[in-house]
Design an enzyme around this catalytic site. Sequence first.
Site, PDB file in Angstrom:
ATOM      1  N   CYS A   2       0.846  -1.199   0.000  1.00  0.00           N
ATOM      2  CA  CYS A   2       0.000   0.000   0.000  1.00  0.00           C
ATOM      3  C   CYS A   2       0.879   1.247   0.000  1.00  0.00           C
ATOM      4  O   CYS A   2       2.057   1.198   0.312  1.00  0.00           O
ATOM      5  CB  CYS A   2      -0.951   0.054   1.181  1.00  0.00           C
ATOM      6  SG  CYS A   2      -2.087  -1.335   1.312  1.00  0.00           S
ATOM      7  N   ARG A  27       5.492  -0.652  -4.422  1.00  0.00           N
ATOM      8  CA  ARG A  27       5.099  -1.283  -3.173  1.00  0.00           C
ATOM      9  C   ARG A  27       4.034  -2.365  -3.398  1.00  0.00           C
ATOM     10  O   ARG A  27       3.807  -3.187  -2.519  1.00  0.00           O
ATOM     11  CB  ARG A  27       4.566  -0.217  -2.200  1.00  0.00           C
ATOM     12  CG  ARG A  27       5.602   0.820  -1.812  1.00  0.00           C
ATOM     13  CD  ARG A  27       4.980   1.955  -1.020  1.00  0.00           C
ATOM     14  NE  ARG A  27       4.558   1.546   0.306  1.00  0.00           N
ATOM     15  CZ  ARG A  27       5.298   1.648   1.402  1.00  0.00           C
ATOM     16  NH1 ARG A  27       6.530   2.131   1.318  1.00  0.00           N
ATOM     17  NH2 ARG A  27       4.832   1.276   2.566  1.00  0.00           N
ATOM     18  N   TRP A  74      -3.380  -2.507  -1.441  1.00  0.00           N
ATOM     19  CA  TRP A  74      -3.076  -3.930  -1.586  1.00  0.00           C
ATOM     20  C   TRP A  74      -4.069  -4.645  -0.682  1.00  0.00           C
ATOM     21  O   TRP A  74      -4.037  -4.495   0.544  1.00  0.00           O
ATOM     22  CB  TRP A  74      -1.635  -4.207  -1.165  1.00  0.00           C
ATOM     23  CG  TRP A  74      -1.134  -5.586  -1.470  1.00  0.00           C
ATOM     24  CD1 TRP A  74      -0.547  -6.022  -2.625  1.00  0.00           C
ATOM     25  CD2 TRP A  74      -1.149  -6.716  -0.594  1.00  0.00           C
ATOM     26  NE1 TRP A  74      -0.206  -7.346  -2.521  1.00  0.00           N
ATOM     27  CE2 TRP A  74      -0.564  -7.803  -1.292  1.00  0.00           C
ATOM     28  CE3 TRP A  74      -1.612  -6.933   0.708  1.00  0.00           C
ATOM     29  CZ2 TRP A  74      -0.423  -9.068  -0.717  1.00  0.00           C
ATOM     30  CZ3 TRP A  74      -1.476  -8.185   1.279  1.00  0.00           C
ATOM     31  CH2 TRP A  74      -0.890  -9.234   0.563  1.00  0.00           C
ATOM     32  N   ASN A  98      -2.796   2.337   5.651  1.00  0.00           N
ATOM     33  CA  ASN A  98      -1.959   1.160   5.439  1.00  0.00           C
ATOM     34  C   ASN A  98      -1.969   0.345   6.725  1.00  0.00           C
ATOM     35  O   ASN A  98      -1.845   0.910   7.811  1.00  0.00           O
ATOM     36  CB  ASN A  98      -0.510   1.548   5.137  1.00  0.00           C
ATOM     37  CG  ASN A  98      -0.346   2.192   3.786  1.00  0.00           C
ATOM     38  OD1 ASN A  98      -1.266   2.237   2.981  1.00  0.00           O
ATOM     39  ND2 ASN A  98       0.842   2.715   3.530  1.00  0.00           N
ATOM     40  N   GLY A  99      -2.058  -0.972   6.586  1.00  0.00           N
ATOM     41  CA  GLY A  99      -2.028  -1.817   7.767  1.00  0.00           C
ATOM     42  C   GLY A  99      -3.315  -2.575   7.963  1.00  0.00           C
ATOM     43  O   GLY A  99      -4.135  -2.710   7.045  1.00  0.00           O
ATOM     44  N   GLU A 479      16.665 -19.299  -3.254  1.00  0.00           N
ATOM     45  CA  GLU A 479      16.449 -17.936  -3.751  1.00  0.00           C
ATOM     46  C   GLU A 479      16.127 -17.946  -5.241  1.00  0.00           C
ATOM     47  O   GLU A 479      15.242 -17.209  -5.702  1.00  0.00           O
ATOM     48  CB  GLU A 479      17.693 -17.083  -3.474  1.00  0.00           C
ATOM     49  CG  GLU A 479      17.746 -15.737  -4.195  1.00  0.00           C
ATOM     50  CD  GLU A 479      16.632 -14.778  -3.838  1.00  0.00           C
ATOM     51  OE1 GLU A 479      16.497 -13.763  -4.543  1.00  0.00           O
ATOM     52  OE2 GLU A 479      15.891 -15.049  -2.869  1.00  0.00           O
ATOM     53  N   LYS A 483      12.705 -16.464  -6.901  1.00  0.00           N
ATOM     54  CA  LYS A 483      12.653 -15.467  -7.968  1.00  0.00           C
ATOM     55  C   LYS A 483      11.778 -15.944  -9.127  1.00  0.00           C
ATOM     56  O   LYS A 483      10.996 -15.191  -9.680  1.00  0.00           O
ATOM     57  CB  LYS A 483      14.073 -15.194  -8.494  1.00  0.00           C
ATOM     58  CG  LYS A 483      14.905 -14.284  -7.635  1.00  0.00           C
ATOM     59  CD  LYS A 483      14.392 -12.857  -7.685  1.00  0.00           C
ATOM     60  CE  LYS A 483      14.964 -12.052  -6.528  1.00  0.00           C
ATOM     61  NZ  LYS A 483      14.353 -12.381  -5.236  1.00  0.00           N
ATOM     62  N   GLU A 486       8.093 -15.941  -8.154  1.00  0.00           N
ATOM     63  CA  GLU A 486       7.608 -14.584  -7.898  1.00  0.00           C
ATOM     64  C   GLU A 486       7.152 -13.896  -9.175  1.00  0.00           C
ATOM     65  O   GLU A 486       6.091 -13.250  -9.189  1.00  0.00           O
ATOM     66  CB  GLU A 486       8.722 -13.730  -7.261  1.00  0.00           C
ATOM     67  CG  GLU A 486       8.858 -13.851  -5.781  1.00  0.00           C
ATOM     68  CD  GLU A 486       9.932 -12.926  -5.241  1.00  0.00           C
ATOM     69  OE1 GLU A 486       9.709 -12.314  -4.189  1.00  0.00           O
ATOM     70  OE2 GLU A 486      11.008 -12.804  -5.864  1.00  0.00           O
ATOM     71  N   HIS A 502      15.590 -37.982  -0.983  1.00  0.00           N
ATOM     72  CA  HIS A 502      14.686 -38.031   0.166  1.00  0.00           C
ATOM     73  C   HIS A 502      13.304 -37.490  -0.181  1.00  0.00           C
ATOM     74  O   HIS A 502      12.581 -37.012   0.705  1.00  0.00           O
ATOM     75  CB  HIS A 502      15.293 -37.269   1.346  1.00  0.00           C
ATOM     76  CG  HIS A 502      16.526 -37.889   1.888  1.00  0.00           C
ATOM     77  ND1 HIS A 502      16.512 -38.864   2.850  1.00  0.00           N
ATOM     78  CD2 HIS A 502      17.838 -37.704   1.563  1.00  0.00           C
ATOM     79  CE1 HIS A 502      17.751 -39.244   3.122  1.00  0.00           C
ATOM     80  NE2 HIS A 502      18.575 -38.549   2.342  1.00  0.00           N
ATOM     81  N   LYS A 602       6.273  -4.866  -2.457  1.00  0.00           N
ATOM     82  CA  LYS A 602       7.703  -4.684  -2.253  1.00  0.00           C
ATOM     83  C   LYS A 602       8.052  -4.691  -0.773  1.00  0.00           C
ATOM     84  O   LYS A 602       9.011  -5.321  -0.347  1.00  0.00           O
ATOM     85  CB  LYS A 602       8.155  -3.374  -2.889  1.00  0.00           C
ATOM     86  CG  LYS A 602       9.644  -3.073  -2.747  1.00  0.00           C
ATOM     87  CD  LYS A 602      10.486  -4.084  -3.487  1.00  0.00           C
ATOM     88  CE  LYS A 602      11.952  -3.729  -3.461  1.00  0.00           C
ATOM     89  NZ  LYS A 602      12.793  -4.796  -4.021  1.00  0.00           N
TER      90      LYS A 602
END
Length: 607
Positions: A2, A27, A74, A98-99, A479, A483, A486, A502, A602
């Site tokens: 947001c 964001r 968001w 926001n929140g 990572e 990526k 995402e 395994h 973000k």
Amino acid sequence: MCGIVGVLGQHEAAPILVEALKRLEYRGYDSAGIATVNDGALGRRRAVGKLVNLSDLLVHDPLPGKSGIGHTRWATHGAPSVTNAHPHKAGPVAVVHNGIVENYRELRAELAEHGLDFVTETDTETVALMAAHYLDTGLSPVEAAFKTIDRLEGAFALAFLFDGQDDLIVAARKGSPLAIGHGEGEMYVGSDAIALAPLTNKITYLEEGDRAVLTRTSLEIRTEAGELANREMRKIKLDTARADKGEHKHFMAKEIAEQPVVVAEAIRSYLPTGGDRVVLPETDLDFTKLDRLTMVACGTAFYACLTAKYWFEQLAKMPVEVDIASEFRYREPPITDRTLALFVSQSGETADTLAALRYCEGKADKIVSVVNVPESSIARESDIALPIHAGVEIGVASTKAFTCQLSVLLMLALKAAADRGTMSDEELADHAAALRGLPSVLNAALDQNRAIRKSAQRLSEARDVLFLGRGLMYPLAMEGALKLKEISYIHAEGYASGELKHGPIALIDKHMPVVVMAPRDAVFDKTVSNMQEVMARKGKVILVSDDDGIVEAGDDVWSTIRMPHVHTNLTPILYSVPAQLLAYHTAVAKGTDVDQPRNLAKSVTVE
């Protein structure tokens, strides 16, 4: 996540608000809106989707007024829709938030008893209705806003605008960042300094629990207890050019390409020219006084910490615990007074990481943060804040911040090794020389862009992808998988190569690409054995290695990505580049939104 902006200005507010919201697009958001006061009356415009939809709406239905607030939402409570978009309005009050208001159901029930109706699915509408209710009882706008804020539980950054008040914004923060900008006869509010950068370089950061009363010529800040607070006004330096794409199609591509430059800056900041010892700026951190290290982070920063665990344990012989912030804070682990608590966050505002930091206050010997925003909450609340010097990062998928985090964490591990006497002078000099050569090696990795794009074209047709790595490559495998999922929306998982048998090997067939991160190091032969097991089951291997590794691996791999040879401890930083470029080119091939992938933000400033 947001974004909030507000302006009390001398010019029409709507275009200023929209431009500021554009600078907060990174964001993450799914709807946007603004509200203004014009001739004493509140008006608002809202739209779902990209900001261009709000801009189009304002062309056909302008919103005059020189005072206003804006928001990119968001979704948390309620699906993305015009009705649920901010600003929320209740009678003479408009609010952006926001929140998350955790007690909104309780407040809703109370407001319903007063005959107040709800039209949205959001928690934020409760804030607007509560403020309107207090205005009806005879309170002033400031009193109504403050009393509303006192009733809220959870995390929030808020800005209130009122009918008949074209020279007033009330703002507040608790657990979510908010900054005040000072202009000439103008005042501004923003979720971060990037939003306000073209308007002013004079910023006051609200601290936890603060609420502020803004007019065009004044700022009054009070603490949660109602006492007047004297918060410092800072002049910030923000390279707005770094917030442009330049010649690149996407911010992510630009930020990947910037890595040699920003990593060089990070190294220069901690490794003085001509010296072999890491020097931390203005700190008295002594690792001989510490027994162990606890590292806490989220997302990509967590993988940076997992990598650093290898460095601290192998180079400095220091026991290390690494935790995801959202688990750490509720696990309530014991922290001794000989523990260094280290927190990593690009934004410095990650809600779970900040909460974990506060848990460690008064328990750990010292609290150290590795951040990209020196003025952030995490930096300000740390005993020692170590900037990573990555510059503004706009792409949601972190790239240059990750490699800068790794660079600073490696140098911190070398500082620990020097303090504790676990490395010789020759070894320290060897690492220093390797670090100074790292930017040129990163440039060589970027030169493989075309070959990586070809591999990505193949990868874009997959539904599932495995990433494998051993030792320092294991966190990077996770990572790389992060990526890819995402920004390309392809399901991907990262595993330690030794874990293949395994469970994950059951997934291998002719349709399964497997990306193997394998520099020619001490565990290379074991990784190649795992790679052969994949190929024996018709899995398609993309091998990322150096010349020696590619030759030794043989000709049966599906695709190879050639990396330059580098000191073993620098391989996670170097091999980040092909992991990032694989994800980037795969996403481009699939046509996804690279810089603003769906459902992601973000900066995660709520739980």
